[in-house]
Structure formats: structure tokens, C-alpha cells
Design a protein around this motif. Structure first.
Motif, PDB file in Angstrom:
ATOM      1  N   VAL A  59      -6.170  16.955  46.836  1.00 21.66           N
ATOM      2  CA  VAL A  59      -6.112  15.631  47.458  1.00 21.66           C
ATOM      3  C   VAL A  59      -7.501  15.233  47.929  1.00 21.66           C
ATOM      4  N   GLU A  60      -7.656  13.949  48.176  1.00 20.95           N
ATOM      5  CA  GLU A  60      -8.894  13.432  48.750  1.00 20.95           C
ATOM      6  C   GLU A  60      -8.528  12.563  49.944  1.00 20.95           C
ATOM      7  N   SER A  61      -9.121  12.883  51.081  1.00 23.60           N
ATOM      8  CA  SER A  61      -8.883  12.092  52.287  1.00 23.60           C
ATOM      9  C   SER A  61     -10.051  11.144  52.506  1.00 23.60           C
ATOM     10  N   ILE A  62      -9.734   9.896  52.717  1.00 25.30           N
ATOM     11  CA  ILE A  62     -10.738   8.895  53.047  1.00 25.30           C
ATOM     12  C   ILE A  62     -10.577   8.626  54.543  1.00 25.30           C
ATOM     13  N   PRO A  63     -11.588   9.001  55.347  1.00 25.51           N
ATOM     14  CA  PRO A  63     -11.479   8.881  56.806  1.00 25.51           C
ATOM     15  C   PRO A  63     -11.042   7.476  57.247  1.00 25.51           C
ATOM     16  N   ASN A  64     -10.133   7.460  58.197  1.00 23.62           N
ATOM     17  CA  ASN A  64      -9.591   6.226  58.779  1.00 23.62           C
ATOM     18  C   ASN A  64      -8.914   5.332  57.746  1.00 23.62           C
ATOM     19  N   LYS A  65      -8.535   5.904  56.626  1.00 19.45           N
ATOM     20  CA  LYS A  65      -7.884   5.106  55.607  1.00 19.45           C
ATOM     21  C   LYS A  65      -6.622   5.800  55.111  1.00 19.45           C
ATOM     22  N   ALA A  66      -6.754   6.727  54.155  1.00 19.46           N
ATOM     23  CA  ALA A  66      -5.579   7.372  53.574  1.00 19.46           C
ATOM     24  C   ALA A  66      -5.971   8.645  52.857  1.00 19.46           C
ATOM     25  N   THR A  67      -4.951   9.362  52.420  1.00 19.08           N
ATOM     26  CA  THR A  67      -5.135  10.564  51.607  1.00 19.08           C
ATOM     27  C   THR A  67      -4.438  10.329  50.281  1.00 19.08           C
ATOM     28  N   TYR A  68      -5.157  10.615  49.205  1.00 20.82           N
ATOM     29  CA  TYR A  68      -4.621  10.383  47.863  1.00 20.82           C
ATOM     30  C   TYR A  68      -4.597  11.681  47.072  1.00 20.82           C
ATOM     31  N   VAL A  69      -3.589  11.791  46.220  1.00 24.51           N
ATOM     32  CA  VAL A  69      -3.453  12.952  45.354  1.00 24.51           C
ATOM     33  C   VAL A  69      -4.470  12.853  44.228  1.00 24.51           C
ATOM     34  N   ILE A  70      -5.215  13.919  44.031  1.00 24.58           N
ATOM     35  CA  ILE A  70      -6.132  13.998  42.901  1.00 24.58           C
ATOM     36  C   ILE A  70      -5.401  14.620  41.719  1.00 24.58           C
ATOM     37  N   GLY A  71      -4.549  15.588  42.027  1.00 27.92           N
ATOM     38  CA  GLY A  71      -3.817  16.268  40.972  1.00 27.92           C
ATOM     39  C   GLY A  71      -4.699  17.264  40.252  1.00 27.92           C
ATOM     40  N   ILE A  72      -4.259  17.647  39.070  1.00 31.46           N
ATOM     41  CA  ILE A  72      -5.046  18.576  38.280  1.00 31.46           C
ATOM     42  C   ILE A  72      -5.264  17.990  36.897  1.00 31.46           C
ATOM     43  N   SER A  73      -6.428  18.263  36.352  1.00 30.22           N
ATOM     44  CA  SER A  73      -6.786  17.708  35.056  1.00 30.22           C
ATOM     45  C   SER A  73      -6.320  18.636  33.933  1.00 30.22           C
ATOM     46  N   ILE A  74      -6.390  18.152  32.719  1.00 34.36           N
ATOM     47  CA  ILE A  74      -6.065  18.969  31.552  1.00 34.36           C
ATOM     48  C   ILE A  74      -6.991  20.190  31.507  1.00 34.36           C
ATOM     49  N   LYS A  75      -8.270  19.979  31.839  1.00 31.87           N
ATOM     50  CA  LYS A  75      -9.219  21.103  31.859  1.00 31.87           C
ATOM     51  C   LYS A  75      -8.787  22.145  32.886  1.00 31.87           C
ATOM     52  N   ASP A  76      -8.328  21.677  34.068  1.00 31.49           N
ATOM     53  CA  ASP A  76      -7.845  22.604  35.085  1.00 31.49           C
ATOM     54  C   ASP A  76      -6.677  23.433  34.551  1.00 31.49           C
ATOM     55  N   VAL A  77      -5.745  22.765  33.882  1.00 31.25           N
ATOM     56  CA  VAL A  77      -4.575  23.458  33.336  1.00 31.25           C
ATOM     57  C   VAL A  77      -5.012  24.492  32.307  1.00 31.25           C
ATOM     58  N   LYS A  78      -5.929  24.115  31.421  1.00 38.60           N
ATOM     59  CA  LYS A  78      -6.426  25.056  30.412  1.00 38.60           C
ATOM     60  C   LYS A  78      -7.105  26.249  31.076  1.00 38.60           C
ATOM     61  N   ASP A  79      -7.929  25.986  32.089  1.00 43.70           N
ATOM     62  CA  ASP A  79      -8.607  27.073  32.804  1.00 43.70           C
ATOM     63  C   ASP A  79      -7.603  28.001  33.488  1.00 43.70           C
ATOM     64  N   ILE A  80      -6.597  27.409  34.105  1.00 43.49           N
ATOM     65  CA  ILE A  80      -5.568  28.199  34.797  1.00 43.49           C
ATOM     66  C   ILE A  80      -4.850  29.103  33.802  1.00 43.49           C
ATOM     67  N   TYR A  81      -4.455  28.553  32.664  1.00 38.48           N
ATOM     68  CA  TYR A  81      -3.736  29.358  31.675  1.00 38.48           C
ATOM     69  C   TYR A  81      -4.628  30.424  31.052  1.00 38.48           C
ATOM     70  N   GLU A  82      -5.897  30.130  30.886  1.00 33.97           N
ATOM     71  CA  GLU A  82      -6.828  31.128  30.361  1.00 33.97           C
ATOM     72  C   GLU A  82      -6.950  32.295  31.335  1.00 33.97           C
ATOM     73  N   MET A  83      -7.085  31.996  32.628  1.00 35.16           N
ATOM     74  CA  MET A  83      -7.166  33.051  33.639  1.00 35.16           C
ATOM     75  C   MET A  83      -5.850  33.822  33.720  1.00 35.16           C
ATOM     76  N   ARG A  84      -4.744  33.084  33.667  1.00 39.33           N
ATOM     77  CA  ARG A  84      -3.435  33.736  33.754  1.00 39.33           C
ATOM     78  C   ARG A  84      -3.225  34.671  32.567  1.00 39.33           C
ATOM     79  N   ALA A  85      -3.627  34.241  31.371  1.00 36.41           N
ATOM     80  CA  ALA A  85      -3.477  35.087  30.188  1.00 36.41           C
ATOM     81  C   ALA A  85      -4.266  36.387  30.360  1.00 36.41           C
TER      82      ALA A  85
END
Length: 137
Positions: A59-85
Motif C-alpha cells: 500500500v501507499e499512504s499519502i499523508p493527510n489524504k488516504a491509503t491506496y493499494v499498490i498490489g503486486i505486479s506480474i514481475k513480483d508474482v514471477k519473482d515470488i514463484y521463482e523463489m518458492r520453486a
């Protein structure tokens, strides 16, 4: 929950799972009050959990405003699965050294149940069985 830290941990884990499972999507706003009400907690553990999520880059918090979900990118998913493998290969090697007949029977039972639930389209059950399989390993 018996202390502030475990309550924060509960909120953090719940929000993290909700983000990773797609309940909260990229650019969704996380509203502290709504989350606190939904989870029946005060805003403090929600605020602390959001800070932890920000540290993890979900997530990303913008002070005095809001917090928004950044989520995970396709690259993040690929990296996660590579490490998990890599970790699962190591786990499999170690599991072979410590395998017993009892554990092997339980693993086979999980595989059989997974095939049954796959035929029925019960994917939530398969996910739960997958977790049990890996815990046994």
C-alpha cells in the motif's frame, strides 16, 4: 487477542491476505474506519497494520489524504514463484531424508483428495489441501 501486538498482527494478516487474494484491488482506497468496523477493532491496530503493509510495499499512504493499494505486479508474482520453486526443491530434498511411511500415506491421501476436489471444481478445498501438503513436507 490478548495484547495490542497480536491484534495488529491479526489486522495485518487479514488485510495482507485480502490484498493478495484480490478483495482489495490496485488503487482501491483503504478506509481505516470501515476496516476497523468490519474487523470489530479500534483504528489503532488498523493504522499500525497499514504501516506494516506500506513497509511491505503493498500500500501507499499519502499523508493527510488516504491509503491506496499498490498490489503486486506480474514481475513480483514471477519473482515470488521463482523463489518458492527454489525453496520447494530444497524442501523436497530434505523431506526425502526424513520421510516415514506415515507421512507418505498422508501425502498420498492429500493428493487423492485434491484430485477429487479438482473434478468437483472445489478449488478452495484444493488450496487448503495444498497448504496441508506443504506443511507435512
Amino acid at each position: 487477542m490478548d495484547n495490542k501486538h497480536s491484534l495488529t498482527g491479526f489486522v495485518f494478516n487479514r488485510l495482507r491476505e485480502d490484498i493478495l487474494n484480490g478483495k482489495y484491488k490496485e488503487n482501491d482506497e483503504l478506509k481505516e474506519m470501515a476496516i476497523a468496523k468490519e474487523l470489530n477493532v479500534s483504528r489503532t491496530p488498523v493504522r499500525e497494520a497499514i504501516r506494516q503493509l506500506e513497509f511491505e510495499g503493498l500500500v501507499e499512504s499519502i499523508p493527510n489524504k488516504a491509503t491506496y493499494v499498490i498490489g503486486i505486479s506480474i514481475k513480483d508474482v514471477k519473482d515470488i514463484y521463482e523463489m518458492r520453486a527454489s525453496l520447494e526443491r530444497l524442501c523436497a530434498k530434505k523431506a526425502i531424508d526424513n520421510m516415514t511411511d506415515d507421512i507418505m500415506e498422508k501425502l498420498e491421501e492429500i493428493v487423492d483428495l485434491s484430485m477429487f476436489y479438482n473434478e468437483k471444481g472445489k478449488y478452495d478445498n484444493i488450496l487448503e489441501l495444498d497448504n496441508r501438503f506443504h506443511e507435512l513436507l
